[in-house]
Design a protein around this motif. Structure first.
Motif, PDB file in Angstrom:
ATOM      1  N   ILE A 116       0.844  -1.203   0.000  1.00 33.33           N
ATOM      2  CA  ILE A 116       0.000   0.000   0.000  1.00 33.33           C
ATOM      3  C   ILE A 116       0.877   1.249   0.000  1.00 33.33           C
ATOM      4  O   ILE A 116       0.620   2.208  -0.739  1.00 33.33           O
ATOM      5  N   THR A 117       1.916   1.240   0.824  1.00 31.59           N
ATOM      6  CA  THR A 117       2.835   2.378   0.881  1.00 31.59           C
ATOM      7  C   THR A 117       3.516   2.587  -0.462  1.00 31.59           C
ATOM      8  O   THR A 117       3.585   3.700  -0.975  1.00 31.59           O
ATOM      9  N   ALA A 118       4.030   1.513  -1.040  1.00 28.26           N
ATOM     10  CA  ALA A 118       4.711   1.604  -2.330  1.00 28.26           C
ATOM     11  C   ALA A 118       3.760   2.093  -3.418  1.00 28.26           C
ATOM     12  O   ALA A 118       4.129   2.943  -4.234  1.00 28.26           O
ATOM     13  N   ASP A 119       2.533   1.561  -3.433  1.00 26.99           N
ATOM     14  CA  ASP A 119       1.546   1.996  -4.428  1.00 26.99           C
ATOM     15  C   ASP A 119       1.261   3.486  -4.302  1.00 26.99           C
ATOM     16  O   ASP A 119       1.162   4.196  -5.305  1.00 26.99           O
ATOM     17  N   ALA A 120       1.134   3.974  -3.064  1.00 23.38           N
ATOM     18  CA  ALA A 120       0.856   5.397  -2.839  1.00 23.38           C
ATOM     19  C   ALA A 120       2.004   6.270  -3.321  1.00 23.38           C
ATOM     20  O   ALA A 120       1.802   7.443  -3.639  1.00 23.38           O
ATOM     21  N   MET A 121       3.199   5.697  -3.408  1.00 25.55           N
ATOM     22  CA  MET A 121       4.371   6.442  -3.854  1.00 25.55           C
ATOM     23  C   MET A 121       4.691   6.158  -5.313  1.00 25.55           C
ATOM     24  O   MET A 121       5.765   6.537  -5.800  1.00 25.55           O
ATOM     25  N   ALA A 122       3.778   5.472  -6.016  1.00 21.23           N
ATOM     26  CA  ALA A 122       3.986   5.089  -7.412  1.00 21.23           C
ATOM     27  C   ALA A 122       5.306   4.342  -7.578  1.00 21.23           C
ATOM     28  O   ALA A 122       6.101   4.611  -8.477  1.00 21.23           O
ATOM     29  N   SER A 123       5.537   3.401  -6.682  1.00 14.65           N
ATOM     30  CA  SER A 123       6.779   2.642  -6.662  1.00 14.65           C
ATOM     31  C   SER A 123       6.428   1.161  -6.561  1.00 14.65           C
ATOM     32  O   SER A 123       5.315   0.759  -6.878  1.00 14.65           O
ATOM     33  N   ASN A 124       7.400   0.355  -6.102  1.00 14.07           N
ATOM     34  CA  ASN A 124       7.097  -1.052  -5.854  1.00 14.07           C
ATOM     35  C   ASN A 124       7.667  -1.454  -4.501  1.00 14.07           C
ATOM     36  O   ASN A 124       8.570  -0.792  -3.972  1.00 14.07           O
ATOM     37  N   PRO A 125       7.141  -2.541  -3.927  1.00 13.36           N
ATOM     38  CA  PRO A 125       7.564  -2.939  -2.577  1.00 13.36           C
ATOM     39  C   PRO A 125       9.063  -3.188  -2.433  1.00 13.36           C
ATOM     40  O   PRO A 125       9.651  -2.822  -1.418  1.00 13.36           O
ATOM     41  N   ALA A 126       9.699  -3.784  -3.427  1.00 16.23           N
ATOM     42  CA  ALA A 126      11.136  -4.066  -3.317  1.00 16.23           C
ATOM     43  C   ALA A 126      11.942  -2.786  -3.201  1.00 16.23           C
ATOM     44  O   ALA A 126      12.840  -2.675  -2.352  1.00 16.23           O
ATOM     45  N   VAL A 127      11.617  -1.792  -4.024  1.00 14.07           N
ATOM     46  CA  VAL A 127      12.340  -0.522  -3.976  1.00 14.07           C
ATOM     47  C   VAL A 127      12.111   0.157  -2.624  1.00 14.07           C
ATOM     48  O   VAL A 127      13.057   0.630  -1.990  1.00 14.07           O
ATOM     49  N   GLU A 128      10.874   0.192  -2.182  1.00 14.01           N
ATOM     50  CA  GLU A 128      10.566   0.897  -0.933  1.00 14.01           C
ATOM     51  C   GLU A 128      11.133   0.194   0.299  1.00 14.01           C
ATOM     52  O   GLU A 128      11.546   0.850   1.249  1.00 14.01           O
TER      53      GLU A 128
END
Length: 119
Positions: free
Chosen positions: A59-71
């Motif tokens: 959810i956090t990664a999606d909100a940042m237009a990113s992906n879980p691995a990067v975040e």
């Protein structure tokens, strides 16, 4: 490899409670199920998230237009930076081990703070 003494009152990552650290370590898995540790590369070792942790990260990664691995990597680096601020001796240790391994410091790794902390 050098072992760093960590006092009982907590330093070097004190913001992450030792109970949380122990819980995360207990979820560590090595490679494919049943594969012995000595034949697995370090980058194949993964920490397993609980379902709610994985969803919170996604959810956090999606909100940042990113992906879980990067975040999670960004969070890990930020955690290391906080640990180095709390325990400069750990930063010295990391620099020394990188030097022994003849590896360059990652660009995000802070420079050594003072000459008096270096061996």
């Amino acid at each position: 490899m050098t072992t760093i003494y960590q006092p009982g009152e907590g330093s070097a990552g004190a913001a992450v409670a030792s109970g949380v650290r122990k819980d995360l370590l207990s979820r560590k898995k090595v490679g494919k199920h049943g594969l012995p540790f000595h034949i697995v590369r370090d980058d194949q070792i993964k920490t397993r998230w609980t379902e709610s942790e994985a969803v919170a990260i996604k959810i956090t990664a999606d909100a940042m237009a990113s992906n879980p691995a990067v975040e999670t990597n960004v969070a890990a680096i930020r955690g290391f930076l906080a640990m180095f601020a709390e325990a400069p001796e750990m930063l010295v240790h990391v620099h020394n081990e990188l030097k022994v391994a003849k590896l360059p410091a990652p660009e995000w790794l802070p420079a050594l703070p003072h000459k008096d902390l270096q061996p």
